[in-house]
Design a protein around this motif. Structure first.
Motif, PDB file in Angstrom:
ATOM      1  N   ASP A 231       0.832  -1.210   0.000  1.00  0.00           N
ATOM      2  CA  ASP A 231       0.000   0.000   0.000  1.00  0.00           C
ATOM      3  C   ASP A 231       0.866   1.258   0.000  1.00  0.00           C
ATOM      4  O   ASP A 231       0.561   2.247  -0.678  1.00  0.00           O
ATOM      5  CB  ASP A 231      -0.924  -0.002   1.218  1.00  0.00           C
ATOM      6  N   GLU A 232       1.957   1.236   0.747  1.00  0.00           N
ATOM      7  CA  GLU A 232       2.849   2.389   0.817  1.00  0.00           C
ATOM      8  C   GLU A 232       3.522   2.635  -0.530  1.00  0.00           C
ATOM      9  O   GLU A 232       3.642   3.786  -0.991  1.00  0.00           O
ATOM     10  CB  GLU A 232       3.909   2.173   1.896  1.00  0.00           C
ATOM     11  N   LYS A 235       1.112   4.261  -2.948  1.00  0.00           N
ATOM     12  CA  LYS A 235       0.945   5.697  -2.708  1.00  0.00           C
ATOM     13  C   LYS A 235       2.101   6.489  -3.321  1.00  0.00           C
ATOM     14  O   LYS A 235       1.897   7.535  -3.952  1.00  0.00           O
ATOM     15  CB  LYS A 235       0.862   5.967  -1.208  1.00  0.00           C
ATOM     16  N   GLN A 238       1.645   6.486  -7.100  1.00  0.00           N
ATOM     17  CA  GLN A 238       0.577   7.386  -7.536  1.00  0.00           C
ATOM     18  C   GLN A 238       1.039   8.839  -7.528  1.00  0.00           C
ATOM     19  O   GLN A 238       0.719   9.604  -8.440  1.00  0.00           O
ATOM     20  CB  GLN A 238      -0.651   7.201  -6.647  1.00  0.00           C
ATOM     21  N   GLN A 239       1.771   9.217  -6.503  1.00  0.00           N
ATOM     22  CA  GLN A 239       2.277  10.596  -6.410  1.00  0.00           C
ATOM     23  C   GLN A 239       3.224  10.910  -7.566  1.00  0.00           C
ATOM     24  O   GLN A 239       3.179  11.986  -8.156  1.00  0.00           O
ATOM     25  CB  GLN A 239       2.980  10.797  -5.073  1.00  0.00           C
TER      26      GLN A 239
END
Length: 376
Positions: A231-232, A235, A238-239
């Motif tokens: 999950d990290e 993220k 995505q950024q």
């Protein structure tokens, strides 16, 4: 041995084409039969000319076939009419098509899944996932070019210079690399990203810029597919993707995970940063989608961006897709055909067969699937 090909619902591709059938008929003890009006792109006469029997009765073919070749998994109704001991070879999706797999078990039909052919050097000619993914990457860019409100190549005219379109490809597997190559041939400026740093050389060799993002340890599995991100890591990805997506006119997402839901990479927040009229082709729409809000087999406009979620992109170029898939099937068939017994050897001591054989003699024999279905 009778090899049978039947009509399929909602599928423009076909499992065998006349040119490929000729190779099968050179094998002693092999005959091929197809259902009447098998496909609109190839006539019955063309099949007959290649030495195939064209049969009206679907039930007769189901009851008498020894090996069935399909593009997609057959229906439960068809499985229930196949004779015990016959062999079905298709894209099976065994993690989701549980009723069909259980139908094979109950009917005593042996089943091979083309998705599960190992990605080894020896099995390259049988790798239908790769052959179809390559076409999907090509079609994705062509569809994007048709939908986009600007041209791909730079054009210098008396009225001014038009800069090249910007294309961003997420995922540099087989589909992604073909998308990169196609976009470059059309004259676009291309960037690409993949979680596996090892593919950077392949991306740059095609003339695209590789977008580097430090995700920590990622890598790929033994079959060459990218490992699922935490999950990290998602993220962070995505950024990093937001800037490249915001600058792009066309984005192609290709991040599929076999047996798992596709990761959401392009969120609505990212879509808000993209130019109105830009386009995203989501190759993973059929398995949940890489784009938040993507709808399988539909074109939806989200935050001014057209998101295309057509699942069967190879079906858009059905003739070539069928030819490539038929060659994959025939290479697998010929590798395992026993010329003395005129049978297909379901020998699990062979690495390829052990990888793709799902059901044998009423049991699920694939180790990866026994947790779902139980095993012998």
């Amino acid at each position: 041995m009778k090899i049978v090909v039947l009509k399929e619902n909602d599928e423009s591709r076909v499992a065998l084409v006349p040119d490929s059938i000729k190779k099968l008929l050179q094998l002693e003890g092999v005959e091929v039969a197809v259902e009447t009006n098998l496909t609109t792109m190839i006539s019955d006469q063309a099949y007959q000319t290649s030495g195939v029997r064209v049969v009206d009765s679907r039930d007769t073919l189901l009851a008498t076939g020894d090996v069935f070749l399909w593009v997609n998994a057959p229906s439960l109704k068809d499985v229930s009419k196949m004779k015990k001991g016959s062999i079905s070879i298709s894209f099976l999706d065994p993690y989701n098509q549980t009723e069909v797999v259980r139908g094979f078990m109950k009917q005593g039909v042996n089943a091979i899944s083309m998705e599960m052919v190992p990605r080894t050097t020896l099995a390259q000619k049988m790798d239908a996932i790769s052959s179809q993914a390559s076409l999907a990457g090509y079609v994705a860019v062509i569809l994007g070019a048709q939908r986009l409100d600007r041209i791909f190549p730079m054009m210098m005219t008396p009225a001014g210079t038009i800069p090249p379109a910007k294309v961003f490809v997420i995922g540099a597997g087989v589909a992604g690399l073909q998308a990169i190559a196609t976009a470059k041939r059309l004259g676009a400026k291309v960037e690409a990203f993949d979680t596996r740093p090892v593919v950077e050389e392949q991306v740059t060799s095609l003339g695209a810029k590789f977008v580097k993002v430090d995700l920590g340890e990622t890598g790929q599995n033994k079959d060459g597919y990218a490992n699922a991100l935490t999950d990290e890591q998602l993220k962070i990805q995505q950024q990093a993707m937001a800037k490249s997506c915001a600058n792009a006119d066309l984005v192609v997402t290709t991040a599929k995970l076999f047996a798992s839901k596709a990761p959401v990479i392009v969120t609505k927040e990212i879509l808000k940063q993209m130019r109105n009229g830009s386009v995203i082709i989501d190759l993973a729409a059929g398995s949940g989608g890489n784009v938040e809000g993507a709808v399988v087999d539909e074109i939806v406009t989200i935050e001014g961006v057209d998101v295309i979620g057509i699942d069967n992109l190879p079906g858009q170029v059905a003739f070539d897709a069928s030819t490539m898939y038929a060659n994959n099937l025939i290479n697998l068939f010929m590798h395992f055909y026993n010329k003395e017994t005129h049978t297909l050897a379901l020998d699990q001591s062979d690495e390829i067969m052990n990888g793709c054989l799902v059901v044998k003699d009423g049991y699920v024999v694939n180790e990866r699937l026994k947790a779902i279905y139980g095993g012998k």
